[in-house]
Design an enzyme around this catalytic site. Sequence first.
Site, PDB file in Angstrom:
ATOM      1  N   LEU A  39      36.629  21.350  -4.518  1.00  0.00           N
ATOM      2  CA  LEU A  39      37.533  20.237  -4.268  1.00  0.00           C
ATOM      3  C   LEU A  39      36.897  19.326  -3.225  1.00  0.00           C
ATOM      4  O   LEU A  39      35.966  19.728  -2.520  1.00  0.00           O
ATOM      5  CB  LEU A  39      38.886  20.751  -3.773  1.00  0.00           C
ATOM      6  CG  LEU A  39      39.637  21.668  -4.731  1.00  0.00           C
ATOM      7  CD1 LEU A  39      40.825  22.308  -4.023  1.00  0.00           C
ATOM      8  CD2 LEU A  39      40.108  20.894  -5.965  1.00  0.00           C
ATOM      9  N   SER A  40      37.437  18.121  -3.068  1.00  0.00           N
ATOM     10  CA  SER A  40      36.825  17.227  -2.081  1.00  0.00           C
ATOM     11  C   SER A  40      36.891  17.822  -0.684  1.00  0.00           C
ATOM     12  O   SER A  40      36.002  17.586   0.137  1.00  0.00           O
ATOM     13  CB  SER A  40      37.487  15.850  -2.118  1.00  0.00           C
ATOM     14  OG  SER A  40      38.864  15.940  -1.856  1.00  0.00           O
ATOM     15  N   GLU A  41      37.947  18.605  -0.388  1.00  0.00           N
ATOM     16  CA  GLU A  41      38.022  19.263   0.919  1.00  0.00           C
ATOM     17  C   GLU A  41      38.680  20.644   0.800  1.00  0.00           C
ATOM     18  O   GLU A  41      39.633  20.820   0.033  1.00  0.00           O
ATOM     19  CB  GLU A  41      38.851  18.445   1.925  1.00  0.00           C
ATOM     20  CG  GLU A  41      38.355  17.048   2.184  1.00  0.00           C
ATOM     21  CD  GLU A  41      37.102  16.971   3.030  1.00  0.00           C
ATOM     22  OE1 GLU A  41      36.708  18.010   3.617  1.00  0.00           O
ATOM     23  OE2 GLU A  41      36.524  15.879   3.088  1.00  0.00           O
ATOM     24  N   THR A  42      38.169  21.570   1.588  1.00  0.00           N
ATOM     25  CA  THR A  42      38.849  22.829   1.878  1.00  0.00           C
ATOM     26  C   THR A  42      39.108  22.863   3.375  1.00  0.00           C
ATOM     27  O   THR A  42      38.194  22.644   4.172  1.00  0.00           O
ATOM     28  CB  THR A  42      38.010  24.036   1.459  1.00  0.00           C
ATOM     29  OG1 THR A  42      37.850  24.028   0.027  1.00  0.00           O
ATOM     30  CG2 THR A  42      38.672  25.345   1.872  1.00  0.00           C
TER      31      THR A  42
END
Length: 262
Positions: free
Chosen positions: A42-45
Amino acid sequence: MPIYQVDAFTTELFRGNPAAVMPLDAWPEDHLLQAVASENNLSETAYLVAGEGGYALRWFTPEVEVDLCGHATLASAHVLYQHLGYADDSVRFNTRSGDLQVRRENGAYTLDFPAYALAEMEVDAAVCAALGAVPQQALQVEGAAKRLYVFESEEEVAALSPDFAALLAACDQSIIVTAPGTSVDFVSRFFGPAVGVDEDPVTGSAHCALVPYWAGRLGRPRLDARQISRRGGELQCELKAGRVLMTGGCVTFMQGEVHWPR
């Protein structure tokens, strides 16, 4: 270890920006945090660890740790409130960008983030070639590896179809593109191949630059914004005392367990 996936800056599933959130008891080695973020893709964790007066919070793209992330901070607050029994009116996160606060009110969450200064710069021809369009104005976001390119119309921003390999070769910074909106005050998109995210669906940190720019241009502090990525997302924004306030909703898509290596 528990994991949650949350769509942020939206009130509908499958819109906004998805983030993974993992509450931890203590920090493992960084390579493990990066490996899980890469696996999530994902774009961020976001990872958070409870501490005195709040939570330590870190954010990872599939490629790197970043200094500031809005949607994964919003998602982290949502997980605390909706799944972990947090009950105070606001939650404080200690991050690489200082203390950040999220307040819950009327079913939505408001981020309190820093406002970025902007400096005029020359339009980069190689970046324009990669974007396939030339903006009216280019600005450097001071203190962040981001540039802001301003276009004349929402239609121009929506029509952009960047060559991401060429954009990465042309610039080692992320590119924010923006224009006046037809039904909101302004629209934007965010291209970040340098941090492993070709196009981010909804980018809170970009609005730390967008809100000061549009507040100055439009002459008022409160603004409605839309990021016009394929998924799309909405933010209600305010420039207040050198800070950017961003309000949006969150929806939990999934929760489960990560088989954490021992």
